[in-house]
Design a protein around this motif. Structure first.
Motif, PDB file in Angstrom:
ATOM      1  N   GLU A  14       0.877  -1.149  -0.078  1.00  0.00           N
ATOM      2  CA  GLU A  14       0.012  -0.013   0.055  1.00  0.00           C
ATOM      3  C   GLU A  14       0.930   1.171   0.012  1.00  0.00           C
ATOM      4  O   GLU A  14       0.547   2.420  -0.526  1.00  0.00           O
ATOM      5  CB  GLU A  14      -0.964   0.023   1.004  1.00  0.00           C
ATOM      6  CG  GLU A  14      -2.303  -0.764   0.825  1.00  0.00           C
ATOM      7  CD  GLU A  14      -3.085  -1.038   1.937  1.00  0.00           C
ATOM      8  OE1 GLU A  14      -3.765  -2.180   1.740  1.00  0.00           O
ATOM      9  OE2 GLU A  14      -3.022  -0.416   3.259  1.00  0.00           O
ATOM     10  N   GLU A  73      -4.783  12.584  -0.392  1.00  0.00           N
ATOM     11  CA  GLU A  73      -4.661  11.726   0.513  1.00  0.00           C
ATOM     12  C   GLU A  73      -6.034  10.802   0.421  1.00  0.00           C
ATOM     13  O   GLU A  73      -6.279   9.707   0.959  1.00  0.00           O
ATOM     14  CB  GLU A  73      -4.317  12.220   2.009  1.00  0.00           C
ATOM     15  CG  GLU A  73      -3.773  11.212   2.790  1.00  0.00           C
ATOM     16  CD  GLU A  73      -2.334  10.529   2.262  1.00  0.00           C
ATOM     17  OE1 GLU A  73      -2.138   9.493   2.529  1.00  0.00           O
ATOM     18  OE2 GLU A  73      -1.679  11.451   1.308  1.00  0.00           O
ATOM     19  N   ASP A  77      -6.854   7.057   0.109  1.00  0.00           N
ATOM     20  CA  ASP A  77      -7.370   6.308   1.239  1.00  0.00           C
ATOM     21  C   ASP A  77      -8.356   5.252   0.500  1.00  0.00           C
ATOM     22  O   ASP A  77      -8.602   4.025   0.839  1.00  0.00           O
ATOM     23  CB  ASP A  77      -8.056   7.036   2.342  1.00  0.00           C
ATOM     24  CG  ASP A  77      -7.118   7.431   3.346  1.00  0.00           C
ATOM     25  OD1 ASP A  77      -5.741   6.901   3.435  1.00  0.00           O
ATOM     26  OD2 ASP A  77      -7.332   8.259   3.864  1.00  0.00           O
ATOM     27  N   TYR A  79      -8.371   4.382  -2.838  1.00  0.00           N
ATOM     28  CA  TYR A  79      -7.593   3.584  -3.561  1.00  0.00           C
ATOM     29  C   TYR A  79      -7.313   2.289  -2.871  1.00  0.00           C
ATOM     30  O   TYR A  79      -7.267   1.188  -3.439  1.00  0.00           O
ATOM     31  CB  TYR A  79      -6.570   4.212  -4.289  1.00  0.00           C
ATOM     32  CG  TYR A  79      -6.756   5.117  -5.576  1.00  0.00           C
ATOM     33  CD1 TYR A  79      -8.086   4.988  -6.064  1.00  0.00           C
ATOM     34  CD2 TYR A  79      -5.899   6.030  -6.076  1.00  0.00           C
ATOM     35  CE1 TYR A  79      -8.332   5.733  -7.236  1.00  0.00           C
ATOM     36  CE2 TYR A  79      -6.024   6.863  -7.071  1.00  0.00           C
ATOM     37  CZ  TYR A  79      -7.270   6.650  -7.784  1.00  0.00           C
ATOM     38  OH  TYR A  79      -7.544   7.344  -8.984  1.00  0.00           O
ATOM     39  N   LYS A  80      -6.880   2.442  -1.643  1.00  0.00           N
ATOM     40  CA  LYS A  80      -6.216   1.445  -0.822  1.00  0.00           C
ATOM     41  C   LYS A  80      -7.423   0.332  -0.705  1.00  0.00           C
ATOM     42  O   LYS A  80      -7.038  -0.832  -0.160  1.00  0.00           O
ATOM     43  CB  LYS A  80      -5.935   1.763   0.728  1.00  0.00           C
ATOM     44  CG  LYS A  80      -4.684   2.880   0.600  1.00  0.00           C
ATOM     45  CD  LYS A  80      -4.152   3.117   1.853  1.00  0.00           C
ATOM     46  CE  LYS A  80      -2.980   4.013   1.990  1.00  0.00           C
ATOM     47  NZ  LYS A  80      -2.890   4.881   2.984  1.00  0.00           N
ATOM     48  N   MET A  81      -8.737   0.677  -0.664  1.00  0.00           N
ATOM     49  CA  MET A  81      -9.656  -0.279  -0.614  1.00  0.00           C
ATOM     50  C   MET A  81      -9.771  -1.396  -1.697  1.00  0.00           C
ATOM     51  O   MET A  81     -10.301  -2.343  -1.532  1.00  0.00           O
ATOM     52  CB  MET A  81     -11.081   0.483  -0.325  1.00  0.00           C
ATOM     53  CG  MET A  81     -11.316   1.138   0.901  1.00  0.00           C
ATOM     54  SD  MET A  81     -12.930   1.127   1.464  1.00  0.00           S
ATOM     55  CE  MET A  81     -13.589   2.297   0.206  1.00  0.00           C
ATOM     56  N   ARG A  83      -7.205  -0.992  -4.328  1.00  0.00           N
ATOM     57  CA  ARG A  83      -5.730  -0.964  -5.043  1.00  0.00           C
ATOM     58  C   ARG A  83      -4.752  -1.323  -3.854  1.00  0.00           C
ATOM     59  O   ARG A  83      -4.974  -1.275  -2.833  1.00  0.00           O
ATOM     60  CB  ARG A  83      -5.477   0.512  -5.663  1.00  0.00           C
ATOM     61  CG  ARG A  83      -6.586   0.693  -6.691  1.00  0.00           C
ATOM     62  CD  ARG A  83      -6.094   1.852  -7.515  1.00  0.00           C
ATOM     63  NE  ARG A  83      -5.221   1.418  -8.441  1.00  0.00           N
ATOM     64  CZ  ARG A  83      -5.407   0.939  -9.567  1.00  0.00           C
ATOM     65  NH1 ARG A  83      -6.848   0.847 -10.070  1.00  0.00           N
ATOM     66  NH2 ARG A  83      -4.639   0.500 -10.324  1.00  0.00           N
ATOM     67  N   PRO A  84      -3.318  -1.666  -4.427  1.00  0.00           N
ATOM     68  CA  PRO A  84      -2.928  -1.812  -5.897  1.00  0.00           C
ATOM     69  C   PRO A  84      -3.625  -3.136  -6.623  1.00  0.00           C
ATOM     70  O   PRO A  84      -4.105  -3.743  -5.685  1.00  0.00           O
ATOM     71  CB  PRO A  84      -1.511  -2.076  -5.740  1.00  0.00           C
ATOM     72  CG  PRO A  84      -1.157  -1.829  -4.400  1.00  0.00           C
ATOM     73  CD  PRO A  84      -2.333  -1.738  -3.483  1.00  0.00           C
ATOM     74  N   TYR A 155     -19.673   6.959  -0.899  1.00  0.00           N
ATOM     75  CA  TYR A 155     -18.709   6.975  -0.044  1.00  0.00           C
ATOM     76  C   TYR A 155     -18.392   8.326   0.449  1.00  0.00           C
ATOM     77  O   TYR A 155     -18.099   8.662   1.704  1.00  0.00           O
ATOM     78  CB  TYR A 155     -17.243   6.253  -0.709  1.00  0.00           C
ATOM     79  CG  TYR A 155     -16.045   6.384   0.274  1.00  0.00           C
ATOM     80  CD1 TYR A 155     -15.724   5.353   1.143  1.00  0.00           C
ATOM     81  CD2 TYR A 155     -15.249   7.543   0.131  1.00  0.00           C
ATOM     82  CE1 TYR A 155     -14.493   5.491   1.899  1.00  0.00           C
ATOM     83  CE2 TYR A 155     -13.921   7.507   0.758  1.00  0.00           C
ATOM     84  CZ  TYR A 155     -13.598   6.423   1.764  1.00  0.00           C
ATOM     85  OH  TYR A 155     -12.642   6.413   2.672  1.00  0.00           O
TER      86      TYR A 155
END
Lengths: 460, 460
Positions: A14, A73, A77, A79-81, A83-84, A155
């Motif tokens: 991440e 940011e 955050d 994207y982290k759900m 991605r990657p 979201y």
């Protein structure tokens, strides 16, 4: 099964998710021609666009100077759900084809929207929220974009109205239900909720609607409210910018393992997935740092790059958007009912069009039955059921790998696997039943489309 | 958004994929009662089972001694195409609930079958291939198991015939198409291709079929051919064994980050997902190494653990399988049309039943509308559209996290997110339309099911 050091799936951590998008516009020494205001035929200013789009997206749209643009940011955050996304080494496919080529694909389908569309949806929803807007609108055909935007709007707590082409909303009730589950209001278009919709309903009672009409309704809803803006899922430069996360991640993952692609392949509809995938690699090519071959793949039924004209045209069939200089079949071109809904678009991203025009990439067309043949092969060997759109890239990747088998070249091929095909099973059924047919427009078909191009001095 | 060191998604590397399954049977000091041959009422021998199941699966089924069983390299290679599955820290859900609890979920839906079913499908297909068989058969209702087995059979080059409950095959044509895309022959059941099918068709012309009938057809096809075996997707011990990959990975990922769960929650249908998720953690609990609370969640409409009897019963409604001692509502119990098809089973894995009977875990029931409420919340906050089955675990995880909010306890909760809901949108539509209802069987309903229990000495 190969036992090389490169894993089946390369996941960045991440912390390695890129912190910046890559702005292809800044990398191009010759910029694409500006959007034109259709009323004045002068280049669009930010003020021209402000009633329709979010301010920050407009700024990005008109940014030709910053090569890298920070990803906020809050977007990282989100994207982290999901991605990657994995960069997959297609060991099984290589083995099945018996090719010396090394095949990689960047898989964007492992999220609920089922495609790459979420990458830009979350960015656009974030900027709308940041601007203090209460709601956003969009149109959707096949429904991938509408689904992605529903997730993003939910979201960030924005109201979303999706104008869904009526015939699609009837054919794909499950897509509509996913959007409703995410709290979106889905309005079959044409509807009686807008002036544009009422006009069309009066003129054509019982019509199944069109993307052009749905765009008109969505834009009307946006421009008639101060707290609402319209959001688009492809074509525009800021959408390509957001999609550059695909290329940025691919490049980081490949560099981590010392992999240098010889060829990058992607399907081309509006061009945002392809533009995003190639972005940083293409920037390096323009700077003379690599000699990668870039291949855009389009359906034979809707061949904007390969058989279109490089001209100013409307982005929509209702002729209400700014004019973009792009490869186009004419905004009045009626594509055949090809199943890859996401590739059934008359034009092409101005950035991708300019890269093609300037000779940095090539384009090929493939026919539908050959595409589904590749999709079936891929599903059975690599285990992922691909979207018809994505399968255009699979087709050409397989063809190139087979060419390597003939020549003995050990090329490294990267292709974009943009999404999954769960909502396209009626198309697969046609293929399974062997009732699927191909369609290639005649020159006369194309001429009818070209006749719809705007008759302006710039097109002479 | 929390900035702790633990990432949103913990991915093990491919080298860290466990090399062994965890055999709960070997960990239990008091074993579950043996399967009985319904003709002799004596414990089933391997020879009893050989005409139906693959040899290696039978060996695993009857293995009560080896705590760890090696995963063959060929199966690990397949696992690498879609595993390790992510262990996700539900930061966004925690924040939205305002709970001090730490919530993790193991997500098994990121593969084309959309669920954990693939973990056992690939193992069973591999063993069939290794044994030199040419084909396998199975039944499917909702279609997740059939899809998973289609993928596995295609990969290993086995012919597969799936008997799909006729009414399901009509209601879920897209599921059928996915299986066909993977080369499976999908036969709506009852069919005229088997003795069992023809008999039922004659007796009940126009029937929509049942799982019991589909099992009969699949087993008949297997036992009437030397080169064909029958394959089952849940309930049996070797299926729980294969699903222990879920628990093995979860444990490895948690240990890597020093995380110790206080509570593990999973939905219970046939019990293979739940048994697999808890396997190594439960083994440690039995050995006195932890004090984790294990919670099995079942639908109020089909409450085998919470309201069933611990008795010998047939595994199928057609009464052709061996007898298993398990918590059961009786093989004649007719579950209400609850949407979580995967949880609509009258019995429960003998292993899970024994663990429950011996007091190592507890079980709770939840009602359907509450389950979909949790599903909607989860989809909107965590971005994943969950399967109705999985959402039973989400419901209880949310309830437990909210309890922690009241008490201030910082419990670490792990739950199993077994799959995605793309093919369940008609159920979501009922929820979105507010037309979904709950159903709780009366004592009289249950008694009718219990009346179907076999009248044998062991049940006195």
């Amino acid at each position: 099964m190969s036992k090389t050091q490169i894993p089946y799936k390369i996941y960045l951590s991440e912390n390695e998710i890129p912190r910046q998008w890559y702005n292809l516009n800044a990398a191009m020494p010759v910029k694409h021609d500006p959007f034109l205001n259709p009323a004045t035929l002068k280049p669009c200013t930010a003020d021209d666009l402000r009633p329709v789009f979010c301010d920050e997206c407009i700024e990005q749209e008109l940014n030709y100077t910053d090569l890298y643009i920070d990803i906020p940011e809050e977007i990282r955050d989100f994207y982290k759900m999901y991605r990657p996304s994995p960069l997959v080494r297609a060991y099984c496919l290589e083995k099945a084809l018996g090719t010396p080529a090394k095949i990689y694909y960047k898989f964007e389908g492992n999220n609920t929207s089922g495609s790459h569309k979420l990458n830009s949806a979350v960015a656009q929803a974030y900027y709308a929220k940041k601007q203090g807007l209460k709601s956003i609108t969009t149109e959707t055909g096949a429904g991938q974009w509408g689904t992605a935007l529903s997730m993003a709007a939910s979201y960030f707590g924005l109201d979303l109205t999706v104008y869904m082409v009526k015939v699609s909303s009837e054919q794909k009730p499950h897509r509509r239900e996913v959007m409703r589950t995410y709290g979106a209001k889905v309005v079959p278009s044409p509807s009686d909720t807008t002036e544009a919709g009422r006009k069309i309903l009066k003129e054509f009672p019982g019509t199944g609607g069109s993307l052009g009409c749905a765009i008109s309704e969505a834009v009307e809803k946006a421009v008639t409210s101060d707290s609402c803006r319209y959001v688009l899922g492809s074509v525009l430069d800021h959408v390509v910018l957001h999609q550059s996360i695909i290329g940025q991640e691919s490049k980081a993952a490949m560099e981590k393992y010392g992999i240098q692609p010889d060829m990058i392949i992607g399907c081309c509809g509006g061009g945002s997935n392809f533009g995003g995938l190639i972005a940083p690699f293409m920037g390096d090519k323009i700077a003379g740092k690599n000699n990668i071959e870039f291949i855009g793949v389009e359906p034979a039924s809707c061949p904007s790059l390969t058989r279109g004209k490089y001209a100013y045209d409307f982005c929509d069939s209702a002729k209400i958007t700014p004019l973009a200089r792009m490869y186009t079949l004419g905004c009045g071109f009626m594509p055949a009912p090809n199943h890859a809904g996401g590739l059934r678009y008359h034009g092409m991203s101005p950035i991708v069009s300019a890269l093609y025009h300037q000779g940095y990439m090539r384009a090929v067309t493939v026919e539908q039955t050959k595409v589904f043949e590749a999709a079936e092969t891929f599903a059975r060997i690599e285990g992922i059921l691909p979207a018809p759109e994505s399968s255009h890239a699979i087709r050409v990747a397989i063809d190139e790998a087979l060419r390597c088998k003939e020549t003995g070249e050990e090329k490294t091929i990267l292709f974009g696997l943009t999404g999954t095909g769960y909502f396209d099973m009626s198309a697969y059924k046609q293929y399974n039943d062997r009732t699927m047919t191909d369609y290639i427009p005649t020159d006369a078909d194309l001429q009818r489309g070209f006749d719809s191009l705007p008759d302006i001095p710039q097109n002479k």
